[in-house]
Design a protein around this motif. Structure first.
Motif, short mmCIF file in Angstrom:
data_model
loop_
_atom_site.label_atom_id
_atom_site.label_comp_id
_atom_site.label_asym_id
_atom_site.label_seq_id
_atom_site.Cartn_x
_atom_site.Cartn_y
_atom_site.Cartn_z
N GLY A 153 0.83 -1.21 0.00
CA GLY A 153 0.00 0.00 0.00
C GLY A 153 0.86 1.26 0.00
N MET A 154 1.91 1.24 0.81
CA MET A 154 2.82 2.38 0.88
C MET A 154 3.48 2.62 -0.48
SD MET A 154 6.40 2.63 2.94
CE MET A 154 7.06 1.39 1.84
N ALA A 155 3.98 1.53 -1.08
CA ALA A 155 4.65 1.66 -2.38
C ALA A 155 3.70 2.25 -3.42
CB ALA A 155 5.17 0.30 -2.83
N ARG A 156 2.48 1.77 -3.42
CA ARG A 156 1.52 2.25 -4.42
C ARG A 156 1.17 3.72 -4.20
NH1 ARG A 156 -0.96 -1.90 -7.53
NH2 ARG A 156 -2.66 -0.48 -7.93
N GLU A 157 1.08 4.11 -2.94
CA GLU A 157 0.81 5.53 -2.68
C GLU A 157 1.98 6.41 -3.10
OE1 GLU A 157 -1.29 7.11 0.62
OE2 GLU A 157 -1.93 5.10 1.24
N LEU A 158 3.16 5.82 -3.13
CA LEU A 158 4.35 6.55 -3.60
C LEU A 158 4.53 6.38 -5.11
CD1 LEU A 158 6.82 5.58 -0.71
CD2 LEU A 158 5.82 7.85 -1.11
N ASP A 159 3.52 5.83 -5.79
CA ASP A 159 3.57 5.60 -7.24
C ASP A 159 4.69 4.67 -7.65
OD1 ASP A 159 1.35 6.98 -8.15
OD2 ASP A 159 2.42 8.90 -7.99
N MET A 160 5.00 3.71 -6.79
CA MET A 160 6.04 2.74 -7.14
C MET A 160 5.39 1.43 -7.53
SD MET A 160 8.54 3.41 -3.92
CE MET A 160 10.04 2.62 -4.52
N GLN A 161 6.06 0.71 -8.43
CA GLN A 161 5.64 -0.65 -8.73
C GLN A 161 6.27 -1.58 -7.71
OE1 GLN A 161 6.52 -1.11 -13.03
NE2 GLN A 161 4.29 -1.08 -13.18
N VAL A 162 5.63 -2.74 -7.52
CA VAL A 162 6.11 -3.66 -6.49
C VAL A 162 6.40 -5.04 -7.07
CG1 VAL A 162 5.67 -4.60 -4.19
CG2 VAL A 162 4.57 -2.46 -4.86
N VAL A 163 7.57 -5.57 -6.73
CA VAL A 163 7.94 -6.94 -7.10
C VAL A 163 8.10 -7.73 -5.81
CG1 VAL A 163 9.62 -8.41 -8.31
CG2 VAL A 163 9.35 -6.00 -9.01
N ALA A 164 7.47 -8.90 -5.72
CA ALA A 164 7.69 -9.77 -4.56
C ALA A 164 8.69 -10.85 -4.96
CB ALA A 164 6.38 -10.40 -4.10
N GLU A 165 9.75 -10.99 -4.18
CA GLU A 165 10.78 -11.99 -4.45
C GLU A 165 10.47 -13.28 -3.69
OE1 GLU A 165 14.97 -9.89 -5.11
OE2 GLU A 165 14.36 -9.74 -3.02
N GLY A 166 10.80 -14.40 -4.30
CA GLY A 166 10.79 -15.67 -3.59
C GLY A 166 9.42 -16.26 -3.24
N ILE A 167 8.37 -15.83 -3.96
CA ILE A 167 7.02 -16.38 -3.73
C ILE A 167 7.06 -17.90 -3.91
CG2 ILE A 167 4.63 -16.45 -4.55
CD1 ILE A 167 5.04 -13.63 -5.67
N GLU A 168 6.53 -18.65 -2.93
CA GLU A 168 6.69 -20.10 -2.97
C GLU A 168 5.47 -20.87 -3.46
OE1 GLU A 168 8.25 -20.90 0.92
OE2 GLU A 168 10.33 -20.80 0.20
N SER A 169 4.29 -20.26 -3.39
CA SER A 169 3.10 -21.02 -3.78
C SER A 169 2.15 -20.17 -4.62
CB SER A 169 2.35 -21.51 -2.52
OG SER A 169 1.78 -20.40 -1.85
N GLU A 170 1.30 -20.87 -5.37
CA GLU A 170 0.27 -20.19 -6.18
C GLU A 170 -0.65 -19.37 -5.28
OE1 GLU A 170 0.03 -19.94 -9.30
OE2 GLU A 170 1.33 -21.52 -10.06
N ALA A 171 -0.95 -19.93 -4.09
CA ALA A 171 -1.85 -19.24 -3.16
C ALA A 171 -1.24 -17.90 -2.74
CB ALA A 171 -2.12 -20.11 -1.94
N ASP A 172 0.07 -17.91 -2.45
CA ASP A 172 0.74 -16.66 -2.06
C ASP A 172 0.78 -15.68 -3.23
OD1 ASP A 172 1.08 -17.64 0.44
OD2 ASP A 172 3.25 -17.96 0.30
N ALA A 173 1.00 -16.21 -4.44
CA ALA A 173 1.03 -15.34 -5.62
C ALA A 173 -0.32 -14.65 -5.77
CB ALA A 173 1.36 -16.15 -6.87
N MET A 174 -1.39 -15.41 -5.58
CA MET A 174 -2.73 -14.85 -5.72
C MET A 174 -3.00 -13.80 -4.64
SD MET A 174 -6.39 -16.64 -6.32
CE MET A 174 -5.72 -17.94 -7.21
N GLN A 175 -2.62 -14.15 -3.42
CA GLN A 175 -2.82 -13.22 -2.30
C GLN A 175 -2.06 -11.91 -2.53
OE1 GLN A 175 -0.66 -13.91 1.32
NE2 GLN A 175 -2.42 -13.41 2.63
N LEU A 176 -0.80 -12.02 -2.97
CA LEU A 176 0.01 -10.82 -3.22
C LEU A 176 -0.60 -9.99 -4.35
CD1 LEU A 176 3.41 -12.51 -2.63
CD2 LEU A 176 2.80 -10.31 -1.62
N GLY A 177 -1.09 -10.68 -5.39
CA GLY A 177 -1.75 -9.97 -6.50
C GLY A 177 -2.95 -9.19 -5.99
#
Ligand code: C2E
Ligand code: MG
Ligand code: MG
Ligand code: MG
Length: 284
Positions: A224-248
């Motif tokens: 949320g902070m990154a988006r308010e600062l107009d930054m794009q966000v990359v998550a490193e090391g996501i281990e599962s599809e469920a986590d990928a979906m949650q992060l999305g």
């Protein structure tokens, strides 16, 4: 700590390093010759858009195939290179190699909407020639600056924040992207976000895979902070599809992890791109 021949800086002792002092000096000597001996190469790990699973870019990661010791990971040789002048040569090698590889993929597959992320040691920011060297490499290899994202970590930036801010500002004005790497590890702090013109935040694997029940709150806040600062966000090391979906769902733009694909050699990238972007290939 002994000062290295030709080095212009003295580094604090790093107790985590597994080799002895003599071994370390031997590795430094070998590293000085490694580029000429073609022992250094780059591999590329896909950075995937979480919304549709499409490849948005690749991070270039350095590999050293030592003739006797085999593969030495960058977590071991980059700190050695940073403690002397070798990092400048290695860093420019990565820039040169990555821009050449990108132009080759574009020739083979077409003008793709992908970026290449290149790690820049903050020690390189202290080199006055860095900006000109980068510009020269980009123009020599006809690489659009917009296709390159520079990734930075480490507290060394704060050793000379004015110089760092000047160089990073020039790189950004030239059109390159700037990513703050390993966010959430303690090497990167909130102060970087106010002082330097980053457009991308890479959340470290440690935070992405944190087992605590506070993980979701922290991730949602950081995103949320990154988006308010107009930054794009990359998550490193996501281990599962469920986590990928949650992060999305939390608003994270990209993922980069073994789940989406390990780092691969340059010809494998060309094959992968041909497979993933067949329409671009036909049009080119
Ligand atoms: P980094 O920039 O944070 O790069 C991501 C690291 O995480 C890479 O390690 C990558 O292989 C690893 N990784 C990716 N997905 C996963 C996953 O799902 N699980 C796990 N456990 N690891 C994953 P690598 O290639 O060993 O590089 C380590 C670090 O060395 C990099 O961290 C970066 O700080 C540094 N490095 C690598 N290449 C360069 C370079 O050309 N220049 C500079 N200055 N530093 C570099
Ligand atoms: Mg990185
Ligand atoms: Mg990272
Ligand atoms: Mg890292």
């Amino acid at each position: 700590r002994a000062k290295k021949a030709g080095g212009n800086r003295v580094e604090p002792y790093r107790p985590a390093f597994r080799t002895s002092g003599t071994e370390r000096m031997q590795i430094e000597t070998d590293l000085r010759k490694a580029i000429d001996r073609k022992e250094i190469s780059l591999v590329y790990q896909p950075i995937v858009r979480l919304a549709d699973g499409e490849i948005a870019g690749f991070e270039a990661l350095m590999r050293w195939e030592h003739p006797k010791r085999g593969n030495i990971p960058p977590s071991e040789f980059i700190p050695i290179a940073e403690s002397c002048d070798i990092i400048n040569q290695l860093g420019l090698f990565a820039f040169e190699r990555a821009t050449i590889d990108l132009s080759e993929w574009q020739m083979a597959v077409g003008d793709l909407p992908i970026f290449i992320a290149i790690n820049l040691s903050s020690a390189q920011l202290l080199n006055n020639d860095l900006y000109d060297d980068v510009r020269a490499i980009l123009s020599k290899n006809r690489c659009e600056p917009e296709k390159i994202k520079v990734e930075l970590t480490e507290s060394l930036v704060m050793e000379n924040p004015e110089q760092a801010r000047l160089v990073l500002g020039k790189l950004r004005d030239a059109g390159l992207g700037l990513a703050l790497d390993d966010f959430g590890t303690g090497h990167s702090s909130l102060a970087y976000l106010t002082r330097f013109p980053f457009d991308t935040l890479k959340i470290d694997k440690a935070l992405v895979t944190d087992p605590s029940d506070k993980r979701a709150v922290l991730l949602r806040s950081v995103i949320g902070m990154a988006r308010e600062l107009d930054m794009q966000v990359v998550a490193e090391g996501i281990e599962s599809e469920a986590d990928a979906m949650q992060l999305g769902q939390m608003g994270c733009d990209f993922g980069q992890s073994f789940l989406f694909g390990p780092p691969i050699a340059t010809d494998a990238v060309a094959r992968l791109l041909r497979e993933r972007f067949p329409i671009v290939r036909r049009a080119s």
